[in-house]
Design a protein around this motif. Structure first.
Motif, mmCIF file in Angstrom:
data_model
loop_
_atom_site.group_PDB
_atom_site.id
_atom_site.type_symbol
_atom_site.label_atom_id
_atom_site.label_comp_id
_atom_site.label_asym_id
_atom_site.label_seq_id
_atom_site.Cartn_x
_atom_site.Cartn_y
_atom_site.Cartn_z
ATOM 1 N N THR A 173 -8.766 -14.007 48.628
ATOM 2 C CA THR A 173 -8.179 -14.999 48.370
ATOM 3 C C THR A 173 -6.642 -14.918 48.769
ATOM 4 O OG1 THR A 173 -7.601 -13.790 46.151
ATOM 5 C CG2 THR A 173 -9.620 -15.114 46.280
ATOM 6 N N ASP A 214 -6.631 -19.073 58.058
ATOM 7 C CA ASP A 214 -7.827 -19.626 57.563
ATOM 8 C C ASP A 214 -9.102 -19.076 58.358
ATOM 9 O OD1 ASP A 214 -6.474 -21.153 56.088
ATOM 10 O OD2 ASP A 214 -6.192 -23.107 57.429
ATOM 11 N N ARG A 222 -9.784 -15.785 56.494
ATOM 12 C CA ARG A 222 -10.488 -15.730 55.304
ATOM 13 C C ARG A 222 -11.837 -16.243 55.322
ATOM 14 N NH1 ARG A 222 -6.588 -18.561 53.935
ATOM 15 N NH2 ARG A 222 -7.330 -20.448 53.880
ATOM 16 N N ASN A 223 -11.931 -17.035 56.149
ATOM 17 C CA ASN A 223 -13.585 -17.544 56.322
ATOM 18 C C ASN A 223 -14.446 -16.368 56.925
ATOM 19 O OD1 ASN A 223 -13.660 -20.452 55.537
ATOM 20 N ND2 ASN A 223 -12.338 -20.544 57.409
ATOM 21 N N PHE A 283 -17.534 -18.310 44.659
ATOM 22 C CA PHE A 283 -16.455 -19.048 44.130
ATOM 23 C C PHE A 283 -16.189 -18.695 42.480
ATOM 24 C CE2 PHE A 283 -17.804 -21.719 47.723
ATOM 25 C CZ PHE A 283 -16.501 -21.698 48.440
ATOM 26 N N LYS A 296 -10.452 -19.795 43.397
ATOM 27 C CA LYS A 296 -9.038 -19.852 44.244
ATOM 28 C C LYS A 296 -9.309 -19.510 45.476
ATOM 29 C CE LYS A 296 -6.595 -17.832 40.212
ATOM 30 N NZ LYS A 296 -5.551 -16.651 39.632
ATOM 31 N N ASN A 302 -10.221 -20.445 49.097
ATOM 32 C CA ASN A 302 -10.391 -21.795 49.864
ATOM 33 C C ASN A 302 -10.728 -21.411 51.101
ATOM 34 O OD1 ASN A 302 -9.717 -24.173 50.907
ATOM 35 N ND2 ASN A 302 -7.557 -24.036 51.070
ATOM 36 N N GLU A 360 -14.682 -22.291 54.156
ATOM 37 C CA GLU A 360 -15.724 -23.578 54.210
ATOM 38 C C GLU A 360 -16.883 -23.005 53.735
ATOM 39 O OE1 GLU A 360 -15.136 -24.457 58.276
ATOM 40 O OE2 GLU A 360 -13.241 -25.073 58.322
#
Length: 240
Positions: A43, A48, A51-52, A84, A90, A92, A94
């Motif tokens: 988190t 991005d 993180r994905n 989630f 928290k 974020n 896809e």
């Protein structure tokens, strides 16, 4: 050049110990605290794409706990929802599925209705009550009289299965009158139900057919002659 591990001081190690009472409460404790820490770290990843990738890796780790369900679409949906939830919504990233909201945690299942309609006479079972309700809806005639007689005989058989004693037909007729709400009245009837001895013999025969699992049935072999038949044990007199 990798630094060598430093020797820890025993007092410092004890002082820095973490206790479960001081740790953050796990939202889904089945996955353990290590996976919760992975999600917490994911988190805080700013990039991005990274993180994905981290989220997909965590899903693989979660699925490894149930490898036989790992590739099932419905199970994958469940894993993403749990991801989630464990991130406290928290994270974020896809998701291939709709992202759940916090209201999901407040949902409660519907109350399960148990069919305890007449606990006073439980030995009859619920099916008898259903049959009585059906008989109440039928018009008077030979068909209804035959159905009522079948119900009464089955009630007597069920009564004897649990009480292991004789029972008069008047008792069955009283129970039938009560369970039908007074719509089936055989209190003054001259009908005779099946004999108690025959019903007890039938119940005993049915109970003997039930063989405990894993226990072989005993078969008597009166004639052990012929191919494929086992011969009885014979003592060998030549043995010393």
């Amino acid at each position: 050049m990798i630094d060598k591990y430093k020797k820890e001081v025993a007092n410092d190690v004890v002082f820095n110990l973490e206790y479960n009472s001081e740790r953050q409460r796990l939202l889904i404790p089945e996955y353990g605290r290590h996976l919760q820490k992975l999600i917490d770290q994911a988190t805080h990843i700013e990039d991005d794409e990274t993180r994905n990738k981290a989220a997909k890796y965590i899903i693989q780790v979660m699925g490894s706990l149930n490898p036989h369900l790992r590739d099932v679409p419905d199970f994958q949906h469940k894993l993403w929802d749990q991801l989630f939830i464990m991130s406290d919504f928290k994270l974020n990233v896809e998701s291939p599925y709709p992202i759940p909201s916090r209201d999901v945690l407040q949902l409660k299942p519907d109350v399960l209705q148990y069919p305890q309609n007449f606990p006073k006479y439980r030995f009859y079972g619920n099916n008898i009550k259903y049959m009585i309700d059906v008989a109440n809806k039928w018009e008077d005639g030979e068909m209804k009289n035959a159905l009522v007689l079948v119900i009464a005989n089955h009630m007597k058989k069920s009564y004897l299965s649990w009480n292991k004693d004789t029972v008069k037909d008047d008792v069955i007729f009283e129970h039938l009158f009560e369970l039908s709400g007074g719509k089936i009245n055989l209190l003054q009837s001259t009908e005779e139900l099946l004999n108690t001895t025959d019903l007890l013999r039938t119940n005993k025969r049915m109970s003997n057919k039930i063989t405990p699992p894993g226990q072989p049935k005993i078969q008597s072999n009166k004639n052990n002659k012929g191919p494929g038949k086992q011969k009885p044990f014979q003592k060998n007199n030549n043995q010393k």
